[in-house]
Design an enzyme around this catalytic site. Structure first.
Site, PDB file in Angstrom:
ATOM      1  CB  THR A 132      -0.735   0.251   1.382  1.00 24.22           C
ATOM      2  OG1 THR A 132      -1.099   1.653   1.152  1.00 24.22           O
ATOM      3  CG2 THR A 132      -0.180  -0.574   2.708  1.00 24.22           C
ATOM      4  CG  ASP A 133      -1.387   5.024  -0.820  1.00 22.02           C
ATOM      5  OD1 ASP A 133      -1.434   4.365  -0.252  1.00 22.02           O
ATOM      6  OD2 ASP A 133      -1.482   6.026  -1.803  1.00 22.02           O
ATOM      7  CD  GLU A 134      -3.163   3.671   4.669  1.00 19.37           C
ATOM      8  OE1 GLU A 134      -2.973   4.122   5.764  1.00 19.37           O
ATOM      9  OE2 GLU A 134      -4.668   3.894   4.017  1.00 19.37           O
ATOM     10  CE1 TYR A 158      -3.383  -2.234   5.710  1.00 19.23           C
ATOM     11  CE2 TYR A 158      -3.215   0.212   5.139  1.00 19.23           C
ATOM     12  CZ  TYR A 158      -3.241  -2.034   5.066  1.00 19.23           C
ATOM     13  OH  TYR A 158      -3.227  -1.812   2.817  1.00 19.23           O
ATOM     14  CE  LYS A 162       0.342  -4.686   2.628  1.00 20.35           C
ATOM     15  NZ  LYS A 162      -0.614  -5.591   2.263  1.00 20.35           N
TER      16      LYS A 162
HETATM   17  P1  NAD Z   1     -10.216  -6.905   2.437  1.00 23.45           P
HETATM   18  O1  NAD Z   1      -9.558  -6.729   3.629  1.00 23.45           O
HETATM   19  O2  NAD Z   1     -10.575  -6.448   2.139  1.00 23.45           O
HETATM   20  O3  NAD Z   1      -9.554  -9.217   2.406  1.00 23.45           O
HETATM   21  C1  NAD Z   1      -8.237  -9.053   2.917  1.00 23.45           C
HETATM   22  C2  NAD Z   1      -8.985 -10.937   2.414  1.00 23.45           C
HETATM   23  O4  NAD Z   1      -7.472 -11.791   3.122  1.00 23.45           O
HETATM   24  C3  NAD Z   1     -10.227 -11.109   3.204  1.00 23.45           C
HETATM   25  O5  NAD Z   1     -10.559 -12.389   1.925  1.00 23.45           O
HETATM   26  C4  NAD Z   1      -9.361 -11.998   4.660  1.00 23.45           C
HETATM   27  O6  NAD Z   1     -10.313 -12.974   4.644  1.00 23.45           O
HETATM   28  C5  NAD Z   1      -8.358 -12.580   3.478  1.00 23.45           C
HETATM   29  N1  NAD Z   1      -7.383 -13.053   5.098  1.00 23.45           N
HETATM   30  C6  NAD Z   1      -6.976 -11.979   6.207  1.00 23.45           C
HETATM   31  N2  NAD Z   1      -6.046 -12.574   7.521  1.00 23.45           N
HETATM   32  C7  NAD Z   1      -5.771 -13.783   6.725  1.00 23.45           C
HETATM   33  C8  NAD Z   1      -4.873 -14.800   7.480  1.00 23.45           C
HETATM   34  N3  NAD Z   1      -4.661 -14.713   7.782  1.00 23.45           N
HETATM   35  N4  NAD Z   1      -4.810 -15.731   6.246  1.00 23.45           N
HETATM   36  C9  NAD Z   1      -5.307 -16.066   4.875  1.00 23.45           C
HETATM   37  N5  NAD Z   1      -6.619 -14.508   4.164  1.00 23.45           N
HETATM   38  C10 NAD Z   1      -7.026 -13.835   5.432  1.00 23.45           C
HETATM   39  O7  NAD Z   1      -8.787  -5.993   2.138  1.00 23.45           O
HETATM   40  P2  NAD Z   1      -8.157  -5.775   0.045  1.00 23.45           P
HETATM   41  O8  NAD Z   1      -8.820  -3.577   0.759  1.00 23.45           O
HETATM   42  O9  NAD Z   1      -8.976  -6.626  -0.764  1.00 23.45           O
HETATM   43  O10 NAD Z   1      -6.535  -5.491   0.319  1.00 23.45           O
HETATM   44  C11 NAD Z   1      -6.252  -6.868   0.045  1.00 23.45           C
HETATM   45  C12 NAD Z   1      -4.406  -6.126  -0.081  1.00 23.45           C
HETATM   46  O11 NAD Z   1      -4.500  -4.770  -0.787  1.00 23.45           O
HETATM   47  C13 NAD Z   1      -3.857  -5.885   1.354  1.00 23.45           C
HETATM   48  O12 NAD Z   1      -3.033  -6.626   1.050  1.00 23.45           O
HETATM   49  C14 NAD Z   1      -4.102  -4.101   1.409  1.00 23.45           C
HETATM   50  O13 NAD Z   1      -3.307  -4.221   2.831  1.00 23.45           O
HETATM   51  C15 NAD Z   1      -3.709  -3.625  -0.066  1.00 23.45           C
HETATM   52  N6  NAD Z   1      -4.098  -3.174   0.069  1.00 23.45           N
HETATM   53  C16 NAD Z   1      -5.449  -2.406  -0.200  1.00 23.45           C
HETATM   54  C17 NAD Z   1      -5.815  -1.062  -0.950  1.00 23.45           C
HETATM   55  C18 NAD Z   1      -7.697  -0.693  -0.683  1.00 23.45           C
HETATM   56  O14 NAD Z   1      -7.552   0.570  -1.026  1.00 23.45           O
HETATM   57  N7  NAD Z   1      -7.933  -1.443  -0.343  1.00 23.45           N
HETATM   58  C19 NAD Z   1      -4.849  -0.457  -1.399  1.00 23.45           C
HETATM   59  C20 NAD Z   1      -3.583  -0.862  -1.731  1.00 23.45           C
HETATM   60  C21 NAD Z   1      -3.285  -2.027  -1.650  1.00 23.45           C
HETATM   61  O1  DAU Z   2      -3.975   3.990   0.285  1.00 24.05           O
HETATM   62  C1  DAU Z   2      -4.402   2.838   0.664  1.00 24.05           C
HETATM   63  C2  DAU Z   2      -5.346   2.703   1.541  1.00 24.05           C
HETATM   64  O2  DAU Z   2      -6.815   2.661   1.195  1.00 24.05           O
HETATM   65  C3  DAU Z   2      -4.854   0.623   1.874  1.00 24.05           C
HETATM   66  O3  DAU Z   2      -3.506   0.475   2.195  1.00 24.05           O
HETATM   67  C4  DAU Z   2      -5.789   0.631   3.224  1.00 24.05           C
HETATM   68  O4  DAU Z   2      -6.447  -0.794   3.113  1.00 24.05           O
HETATM   69  C5  DAU Z   2      -7.371   1.164   2.907  1.00 24.05           C
HETATM   70  O5  DAU Z   2      -8.348   0.555   3.873  1.00 24.05           O
HETATM   71  C6  DAU Z   2      -7.198   2.313   2.354  1.00 24.05           C
HETATM   72  O6  DAU Z   2      -6.704   3.228   3.295  1.00 24.05           O
HETATM   73  P1  DAU Z   2      -8.081   4.289   4.096  1.00 24.05           P
HETATM   74  O7  DAU Z   2      -8.086   4.628   5.326  1.00 24.05           O
HETATM   75  O8  DAU Z   2      -7.204   5.680   3.437  1.00 24.05           O
HETATM   76  O9  DAU Z   2      -9.223   3.694   3.852  1.00 24.05           O
HETATM   77  P2  DAU Z   2     -10.775   4.492   4.581  1.00 24.05           P
HETATM   78  O10 DAU Z   2     -11.904   3.846   3.087  1.00 24.05           O
HETATM   79  O11 DAU Z   2     -10.857   3.518   5.755  1.00 24.05           O
HETATM   80  O12 DAU Z   2     -10.715   5.992   4.543  1.00 24.05           O
HETATM   81  C7  DAU Z   2     -10.429   7.291   3.124  1.00 24.05           C
HETATM   82  C8  DAU Z   2     -10.808   8.187   3.982  1.00 24.05           C
HETATM   83  O13 DAU Z   2     -12.423   8.954   4.242  1.00 24.05           O
HETATM   84  C9  DAU Z   2      -9.596   8.459   5.501  1.00 24.05           C
HETATM   85  O14 DAU Z   2      -8.969   9.814   4.603  1.00 24.05           O
HETATM   86  C10 DAU Z   2     -10.631   7.761   6.172  1.00 24.05           C
HETATM   87  C11 DAU Z   2     -11.337   8.740   5.982  1.00 24.05           C
HETATM   88  N1  DAU Z   2     -13.261   8.031   6.541  1.00 24.05           N
HETATM   89  C12 DAU Z   2     -13.418   7.002   6.150  1.00 24.05           C
HETATM   90  C13 DAU Z   2     -14.451   6.309   6.889  1.00 24.05           C
HETATM   91  C14 DAU Z   2     -14.256   4.723   6.951  1.00 24.05           C
HETATM   92  C15 DAU Z   2     -14.676   9.190   6.722  1.00 24.05           C
HETATM   93  O15 DAU Z   2     -14.137  10.475   6.462  1.00 24.05           O
HETATM   94  N2  DAU Z   2     -15.439   8.474   7.234  1.00 24.05           N
HETATM   95  C16 DAU Z   2     -15.380   7.060   7.307  1.00 24.05           C
HETATM   96  O16 DAU Z   2     -16.298   6.829   8.066  1.00 24.05           O
END
Ligand code: NAD
Ligand code: DAU
Length: 354
Positions: A132-134, A158, A162
């Site tokens: 992730t970019d975080e 988190y 990562k």
């Molecule tokens: P998500 O939370 O929707 O899904 C995570 C999946 O991993 C689920 O299906 C869960 O059951 C499985 N999981 C969790 N713990 C596990 C374990 N111990 N063993 C096996 N499976 C397990 O997450 P997502 O949003 O799909 O993100 C997927 C990946 O991409 C993550 O690594 C996250 O850090 C990365 N990522 C997410 C975003 C975003 O915006 N959502 C952006 C950049 C990177």
């Molecule tokens: O940048 C990549 C990341 O993006 C991934 O690595 C993470 O897995 C993914 O969850 C996401 O993280 P964020 O914290 O940016 O996503 P989230 O959807 O939780 O929040 C997006 C923005 O909105 C953040 O600035 C917090 C804000 N927010 C979020 C929620 C849930 C609100 O203002 N209200 C809310 O209820």
């Protein structure tokens, strides 16, 4: 075949669906099915012999070793993680276990497997870490976007988990020669995203006539990318990325949270008009502790080296996403019962919006 972990989650399931729509190479999908994993995301693959689903933990050394032995995948793609920042603030332990130790366990198993391969198979093998970019921390307005060389400065449990995993991946390449690849992507949106994250949470709250919680002043900036484009980028990196390298994937689509929420409300006003404009539900609530102000990605390496660029723009992608949630009310209902309600009270009650 390839081994995908976390393939029942948001990005993982989109990846598996996209992969099998594009080619016949089978996928072994290892997922623990936590609250965020949902086999319904993979309904289209029921009865499809190219998809082998295994319920299990990436931190289970015996299981991972057995899967590698039995299926001999040419690549391991690690999507599995605890992924929600707010959950990591309320309970970081599971993030350390899955994201750090789980990735370490996968690396150990992959290294043992890779060491026993023929020279040719060794050369072709890849371990791809989806990150992730975080991990890069927070930018001020006007700062240059994150590059692959930006120093890590994770701010939430988190992001720190990562970052730790990414460092292990780097070390396994540097020390043991394991052919690793790491992708650092910005905020994804699209179908099957669990409604704890901003975009699906806003859509479902609005449709239910509930408060739309905006943290702090709503001016935090994220770079949004449609999940299909992220998955396409991961496929490119797997196909042509150079072992040991890191690739930043982003949408060049920076928006502050208020803009995102207001756009969602406007799209909903058009597609599902209600008595009052949805924006009247917007409620400012207590900020996320340590809330990163801005993320932005410089994806020029992806463009230059791999010819990748996003196909979807934010306006079109967001509209498509809202339509998807409107057409899949049953999916949303199935994931928002029970445990989800507990999470909503834990996260939002003390913010004054539950
Ligand atoms: P998500 O939370 O929707 O899904 C995570 C999946 O991993 C689920 O299906 C869960 O059951 C499985 N999981 C969790 N713990 C596990 C374990 N111990 N063993 C096996 N499976 C397990 O997450 P997502 O949003 O799909 O993100 C997927 C990946 O991409 C993550 O690594 C996250 O850090 C990365 N990522 C997410 C975003 C975003 O915006 N959502 C952006 C950049 C990177
Ligand atoms: O940048 C990549 C990341 O993006 C991934 O690595 C993470 O897995 C993914 O969850 C996401 O993280 P964020 O914290 O940016 O996503 P989230 O959807 O939780 O929040 C997006 C923005 O909105 C953040 O600035 C917090 C804000 N927010 C979020 C929620 C849930 C609100 O203002 N209200 C809310 O209820």
């Amino acid at each position: 075949m390839i081994l995908v972990t976390g393939g029942a989650g948001f990005i993982g399931s989109n990846f598996v669906l996209q992969w099998l729509a594009a080619q016949d190479e089978p996928v072994v999908n290892l997922d623990k099915l936590t609250y965020a994993g949902n086999l319904r995301n993979l309904d289209q693959l029921r009865g499809d012999a190219r998809h082998v689903f295994v319920r299990g933990d990436i931190d289970d050394a015996e299981l991972v070793a057995r899967l590698l032995r039995e299926h001999q995948p040419r690549a391991v793609l690690n999507f599995a993680a605890e992924s929600h920042v707010d959950r990591s603030i309320l309970g970081p332990a599971e993030f350390v276990r899955t994201n750090i130790h789980g990735t370490f366990n996968l690396l150990q198993a992959a290294r043992a497997h890779w060491s026993g391969l023929s020279d040719e198979a060794k050369r072709r093998f890849r371990f791809l870490q989806v990150s992730t970019d975080e991990v890069y921390g927070s930018l001020a307005a006007g700062d240059a976007p994150f590059r692959e060389t930006t120093a890590y400065a994770p701010n939430s449990p988190y992001a720190a988990s990562k970052a730790a995993a990414d460092h292990m991946v780097r070390a396994y390449h540097h020390t043991y020669g394991l052919p690793t690849l790491t992708t650092n992507c910005s905020n994804n949106y699209g179908p099957f995203q669990f409604p704890e994250k901003l975009i699906p949470l806003v859509i479902l709250n609005a449709l239910a006539g509930k408060a739309i919680p905006v943290y702090g002043d709503g001016k935090n900036v994220r770079d949004w990318l449609h999940v299909d484009d992220h998955c396409g980028g991961v496929r490119k990196v797997l196909e042509a990325g150079r072992p040991g390298e890191v690739y930043n994937i982003g949408g060049s689509s920076e928006k502050n949270n208020l803009e995102v929420v207001q756009t969602l409300c406007a799209v909903l006003d058009e597609l599902r008009p209600a008595a009052k404009p949805y924006a009247s539900l917007i409620t400012y609530v207590k900020d996320r502790p340590g809330h990163d102000r801005r993320y932005a990605i410089d994806a020029s390496k992806m463009r230059r080296e791999l010819g990748w660029q996003p196909a979807e723009n934010f306006a079109g992608g967001l509209r498509r996403t809202v339509s998807w949630y409107l057409a899949h009310a049953e999916w949303a209902l199935s994931v928002t019962s029970g445990e989800y309600q507990k999470w909503v009270s834990a996260n939002y009650q003390e913010r004054g919006a539950a």
